[in-house]
Motif scaffolding. Structure first.
Motif, PDB file in Angstrom:
ATOM      1  N   VAL A  31      50.999 -37.797 -25.875  1.00 39.74           N
ATOM      2  CA  VAL A  31      52.314 -37.563 -25.436  1.00 39.74           C
ATOM      3  C   VAL A  31      52.023 -36.397 -24.231  1.00 39.74           C
ATOM      4  O   VAL A  31      51.420 -35.599 -24.224  1.00 39.74           O
ATOM      5  CB  VAL A  31      53.138 -37.122 -26.558  1.00 39.74           C
ATOM      6  N   ASN A  32      52.914 -36.767 -23.291  1.00 38.03           N
ATOM      7  CA  ASN A  32      52.995 -35.820 -22.157  1.00 38.03           C
ATOM      8  C   ASN A  32      54.159 -34.614 -22.199  1.00 38.03           C
ATOM      9  O   ASN A  32      55.276 -35.124 -22.613  1.00 38.03           O
ATOM     10  CB  ASN A  32      53.375 -36.519 -20.656  1.00 38.03           C
ATOM     11  N   CYS A  33      53.402 -33.400 -22.424  1.00 36.06           N
ATOM     12  CA  CYS A  33      54.518 -32.400 -22.490  1.00 36.06           C
ATOM     13  C   CYS A  33      54.432 -31.628 -21.055  1.00 36.06           C
ATOM     14  O   CYS A  33      53.388 -31.915 -20.298  1.00 36.06           O
ATOM     15  CB  CYS A  33      54.115 -31.298 -23.448  1.00 36.06           C
ATOM     16  N   TYR A  34      55.336 -30.847 -20.705  1.00 37.32           N
ATOM     17  CA  TYR A  34      55.133 -30.294 -19.458  1.00 37.32           C
ATOM     18  C   TYR A  34      55.582 -28.864 -19.591  1.00 37.32           C
ATOM     19  O   TYR A  34      56.453 -28.477 -19.859  1.00 37.32           O
ATOM     20  CB  TYR A  34      56.391 -31.045 -18.396  1.00 37.32           C
ATOM     21  N   LEU A  35      54.576 -28.050 -18.734  1.00 33.23           N
ATOM     22  CA  LEU A  35      54.744 -26.755 -18.867  1.00 33.23           C
ATOM     23  C   LEU A  35      55.302 -26.512 -17.368  1.00 33.23           C
ATOM     24  O   LEU A  35      54.949 -26.872 -16.210  1.00 33.23           O
ATOM     25  CB  LEU A  35      53.392 -26.039 -18.839  1.00 33.23           C
ATOM     26  N   ILE A  36      56.625 -25.654 -17.453  1.00 32.42           N
ATOM     27  CA  ILE A  36      57.134 -25.133 -15.939  1.00 32.42           C
ATOM     28  C   ILE A  36      57.187 -23.628 -15.838  1.00 32.42           C
ATOM     29  O   ILE A  36      57.604 -22.949 -16.550  1.00 32.42           O
ATOM     30  CB  ILE A  36      58.499 -25.886 -15.873  1.00 32.42           C
ATOM     31  N   GLU A  37      56.170 -23.478 -14.918  1.00 29.82           N
ATOM     32  CA  GLU A  37      55.893 -22.151 -14.609  1.00 29.82           C
ATOM     33  C   GLU A  37      57.099 -21.599 -13.561  1.00 29.82           C
ATOM     34  O   GLU A  37      57.140 -21.488 -12.398  1.00 29.82           O
ATOM     35  CB  GLU A  37      54.694 -22.008 -13.770  1.00 29.82           C
ATOM     36  N   ASP A  38      58.073 -20.932 -14.352  1.00 28.60           N
ATOM     37  CA  ASP A  38      59.386 -20.374 -13.710  1.00 28.60           C
ATOM     38  C   ASP A  38      59.656 -19.319 -14.795  1.00 28.60           C
ATOM     39  O   ASP A  38      59.302 -19.010 -15.760  1.00 28.60           O
ATOM     40  CB  ASP A  38      60.120 -21.589 -13.224  1.00 28.60           C
ATOM     41  N   GLU A  39      60.709 -18.699 -14.151  1.00 25.64           N
ATOM     42  CA  GLU A  39      61.663 -18.130 -15.243  1.00 25.64           C
ATOM     43  C   GLU A  39      62.980 -18.787 -15.739  1.00 25.64           C
ATOM     44  O   GLU A  39      63.766 -19.028 -14.642  1.00 25.64           O
ATOM     45  CB  GLU A  39      61.786 -16.527 -14.662  1.00 25.64           C
ATOM     46  N   PRO A  40      62.976 -18.833 -16.776  1.00 23.58           N
ATOM     47  CA  PRO A  40      62.264 -18.707 -17.997  1.00 23.58           C
ATOM     48  C   PRO A  40      60.925 -19.591 -17.956  1.00 23.58           C
ATOM     49  O   PRO A  40      61.107 -20.743 -17.431  1.00 23.58           O
ATOM     50  CB  PRO A  40      62.933 -19.092 -18.990  1.00 23.58           C
ATOM     51  N   LEU A  41      60.028 -19.183 -18.642  1.00 21.24           N
ATOM     52  CA  LEU A  41      58.627 -19.889 -18.747  1.00 21.24           C
ATOM     53  C   LEU A  41      59.000 -20.924 -19.822  1.00 21.24           C
ATOM     54  O   LEU A  41      59.338 -20.696 -20.856  1.00 21.24           O
ATOM     55  CB  LEU A  41      57.346 -19.185 -19.171  1.00 21.24           C
TER      56      LEU A  41
END
Ligand SMILES: [Zn+2]
Length: 334
Positions: A31-41
Motif C-alpha cells: 500500500v502506498n502511504c505518503y509522507l508530506i514534509e511540511d508543517e504539520p509533518l
C-alpha cells in the motif's frame, strides 16, 4: 507533455511528498502511504496493523530523516484496513492529530462493531443474491481473520467535503469521492496540480466498487458502482498532472485512465444485459456465467461487480429485479 510515472514520483518528492510502500498480507500487495514534509509533518495512511508494516514504516520514514514520533498529522483516506491499521500505534507514539472525512468518523472510531455489522450486511446480501450459505460462512471467517490488521481511529479533525487543510507551504482540499468505499476522500493540491487519490484511482487495477453499508447508518443498499462512476466523472474534470494512488504507480494521464475504466464498465454492463436477456438469472448465476466457479475469497467482490452493473441496467429501465422469495433475480424489460 505527459510525465513518466518515475518523473511524477520525483516531482512529488520535490514538492515534499514522498511515497512509502508498506507491505500488506493482502492480494493487493503493498500500500502506498505518503509522507508530506511540511508543517504539520504529515503522514497520509499508515499501512496495516502488523509488525512488518510498522518496521517498514519506521525505516522508510528514517530514509527521509524522520520518525513516527515526529508526525504531527495523520490523514486517513478511507475506511479500509490496509490503509489505516497502524493508526492507533502511530497516534500513540506521536500524538498526531487525525484528519478524515467527518461523516466517516463514527465508523472509524468503532472499528470492531462496524466490522461485525459490515459482515452481517454482506452475508444477508450474498444470501439474497444466490450465493450458497457455505460460501458465506467461509467468507465470514476470512473476514474475521483479517480484522486484526485493522484499527479503530479517533478522528480529531473531521473534514467536510471541500474543506481546505492549510499547511505552511501548501493547501490540500479534501474532496469526497465515494464509490470504492463510501468514505473515499481525495486531497487536492491545486497549485501543484497533484491529487492524492488513494484507492479512488489505481493505475494497474480497477478499484472495486465494493458493496458497503452507507455511512449514515441507513439500511438501504447503496449503489456503489453508480456512485463510483459519478465520482470518476468529477475527477476526470480536474486539471491534475499527477495522481498519487493508494497502490502501484502514480497516474500521469487520469483522463485516459478514467475513459478506459468507463468504457470497460459499459462493456461489462452490456455483457450482463445479454446474459439476463437470455434468461432471468440471479447475481450469483451471472457471476458464474462470467467468471466460472470463482474462488471463495472472490465471491463478494464478483457479487459487487455484478450488482453494480445490474444497478446501472435497472436505473436505465432495461432490467428489473424480481423478488423470487428468498433470492432476487434479474429479468430483462422487453
Ligand atoms: Zn481501499
Amino acid at each position: 507533455m505527459t510525465l513518466t510515472p518515475e518523473q511524477a514520483l520525483e516531482q512529488a518528492a520535490l514538492a515534499g511528498i514522498h511515497c512509502l510502500r508498506i507491505p500488506t498480507p493482502f492480494a493487493v500487495g503493498r500500500v502506498n502511504c505518503y509522507l508530506i514534509e511540511d508543517e504539520p509533518l504529515t503522514l497520509v495512511d499508515t499501512g496495516p496493523n502488523s509488525g512488518k508494516a510498522l518496521d517498514e514504516l519506521e525505516s522508510q520514514l528514517g530514509e527521509h530523516g524522520h520518525s513516527i514520533d515526529e508526525l504531527e498529522l495523520l490523514i486517513v483516506t478511507h475506511q479500509h484496513i490496509d490503509h489505516l491499521g497502524l493508526a492507533e500505534i502511530v497516534v500513540q507514539r506521536s500524538g498526531a492529530e487525525v484528519a478524515a472525512l467527518g461523516v466517516a468518523a463514527e465508523r472509524l472510531a468503532n472499528f470492531d462493531e462496524d466490522a461485525e455489522a459490515e459482515d452481517r450486511f454482506a452475508i444477508e446480501l450474498m444470501l439474497r443474491n444466490g450465493i450458497p450459505e457455505e460460501v458465506t460462512v467461509a467468507l465470514r471467517s476470512v473476514s474475521r481473520s483479517f480484522r486484526g490488521w485493522g484499527s479503530h481511529v479517533g478522528v480529531t479533525h473531521p473534514l467536510g467535503d471541500g474543506q481546505v487543510l492549510p499547511f505552511r507551504d501548501r493547501t490540500l482540499r479534501a474532496i469526497h469521492r465515494p464509490g470504492h468505499s463510501p468514505s473515499d476522500t481525495v486531497f487536492w493540491d491545486e497549485e501543484r496540480r497533484i491529487l492524492i487519490a488513494a484507492d479512488h484511482l489505481i493505475a494497474h487495477i480497477s478499484s472495486n466498487p465494493l458493496l458497503t453499508r452507507p455511512l449514515d447508518g441507513s439500511a438501504e443498499r447503496p449503489q456503489a458502482l453508480v456512485t463510483y462512476i459519478e465520482s470518476m466523472k468529477k475527477t476526470r474534470e480536474m486539471p491534475a498532472e499527477i495522481v498519487l494512488s493508494g497502490h502501484g504507480d502514480p497516474i500521469v494521464d487520469h483522463v485516459a485512465l478514467i475513459d478506459d475504466r468507463l468504457a470497460k464498465h459499459e462493456r461489462r454492463k452490456e455483457k450482463i444485459h445479454a446474459l439476463i436477456a437470455e434468461q432471468p438469472r440471479n447475481a450469483y448465476e451471472i457471476a458464474q456465467a462470467i467468471w466460472g466457479n470463482v474462488a471463495v475469497t472472490q465471491a463478494f467482490l464478483t457479487l459487487s461487480e455484478v450488482i453494480g452493473h445490474a444497478d446501472l441496467l435497472v436505473n436505465g429501465g432495461r432490467v428489473r429485479e424480481v423478488d423470487g422469495g428468498e433470492v432476487t433475480r434479474y429479468e430483462a424489460v422487453v
